[in-house]
Write an enzyme that holds these catalytic residues in place. Structure first.
Site, short mmCIF file in Angstrom:
data_model
loop_
_atom_site.label_atom_id
_atom_site.label_comp_id
_atom_site.label_asym_id
_atom_site.label_seq_id
_atom_site.Cartn_x
_atom_site.Cartn_y
_atom_site.Cartn_z
N ASP A 94 1.69 -7.50 -2.00
CA ASP A 94 1.76 -7.39 -0.54
C ASP A 94 1.10 -8.63 0.06
OD1 ASP A 94 2.30 -4.76 -1.54
OD2 ASP A 94 1.71 -3.89 0.37
N LYS A 156 6.85 -5.39 5.99
CA LYS A 156 5.77 -4.41 6.19
C LYS A 156 5.08 -4.69 7.51
CE LYS A 156 1.31 -3.22 4.01
NZ LYS A 156 0.45 -3.43 2.83
N LYS A 185 8.29 -1.09 4.89
CA LYS A 185 7.05 -0.37 4.60
C LYS A 185 6.22 -0.27 5.86
CE LYS A 185 2.76 -0.52 1.89
NZ LYS A 185 2.02 -1.15 0.76
#
Length: 231
Positions: A94, A156, A185
């Site tokens: 991430d 995300k 996400k």
């Protein structure tokens, strides 16, 4: 669409990212992740070896964060962070974009950096954190498009450390911006089952949360008390 507890669990990245967390906190978080068979844990880079050890033999992936939480480290440092994380056993990445570059309109630099991280990650899917709290809708769209062009697996919303986390409006916008091959996400403020379900309804397939046990136990209770339809 109705989900089982197992299906929701496989949509959760259990977050263990607070700076004050001790090794015991990491151990407890990994135990929660293993108990509920979530998709992954998301740990600080220094905790990757411990999480890999604790989750060996389970079905829980180990993810970590790159350039976290501000995204302002150099691309070269982010690449090294990624390479080291993967070498130590991380299987999901991430990364935080360079928010200042994006807000300055340097989309090419943002895209090139994401591409460098994707290449450094190898087979590990890369989730690109936009930090939506600081962005206009136009900037969110530009970041999503750059992430897809660069080969990211997910876009995300947030780190969880900005003034605002995931919102339905942002998630719907992000889902509309990318093709079906890129997942969305949600992260930041996801502490209830109802919030998670509302976000799933707009196309979110992965959730970063530290409230994993509360969410899944709530769903289990609701399903246990639901009418069976039998006389």
């Amino acid at each position: 669409m109705e989900f089982t507890v197992s299906q929701i669990a496989r949509m959760i990245d259990h977050s263990i990212l607070q700076p004050q967390f001790t090794s015991e906190d990491v151990r407890e978080g990994c135990a929660v992740a293993a108990k509920y068979h979530v998709a992954s844990v998301c740990v600080r880079p220094s905790d990757v070896p411990l999480a890999v050890e604790l989750l060996h033999g389970t079905d829980v992936q180990v993810g970590t964060v790159i350039g976290f939480p501000h995204g302002a480290t150099s691309t070269e440092v982010k690449v090294v962070e990624t390479e080291q994380a993967v070498a130590r056993g991380a299987t999901e990445i991430d990364m935080v974009i360079n928010i200042g570059w994006l807000r300055s309109g340097d989309i090419a630099a943002v895209e090139n950096e994401i591409r460098a991280i994707v290449q450094a990650a190898g087979e590990a899917p890369v989730k690109v954190i936009l930090e939506t709290a600081y962005l206009t809708d136009e900037e969110k769209l530009a970041a999503c498009w750059a992430a897809e062009r660069a080969g990211a697996a997910f876009v995300k919303t947030s780190t969880g450390f900005a003034p605002k986390g995931a919102t339905i409006d942002d998630l719907a916008l992000m889902r509309s911006a990318v093709s079906p091959k890129v997942q969305v996400k949600a992260s930041g403020g996801i502490r209830s089952l109802d919030t998670l379900l509302a976000m799933a309804a707009v196309g979110v397939t992965r959730f970063g949360s530290s409230a994993t046990a509360d969410i899944l136990e709530d769903l289990a209770r609701r399903q246990a008390s639901a009418p069976t339809g039998r006389d």
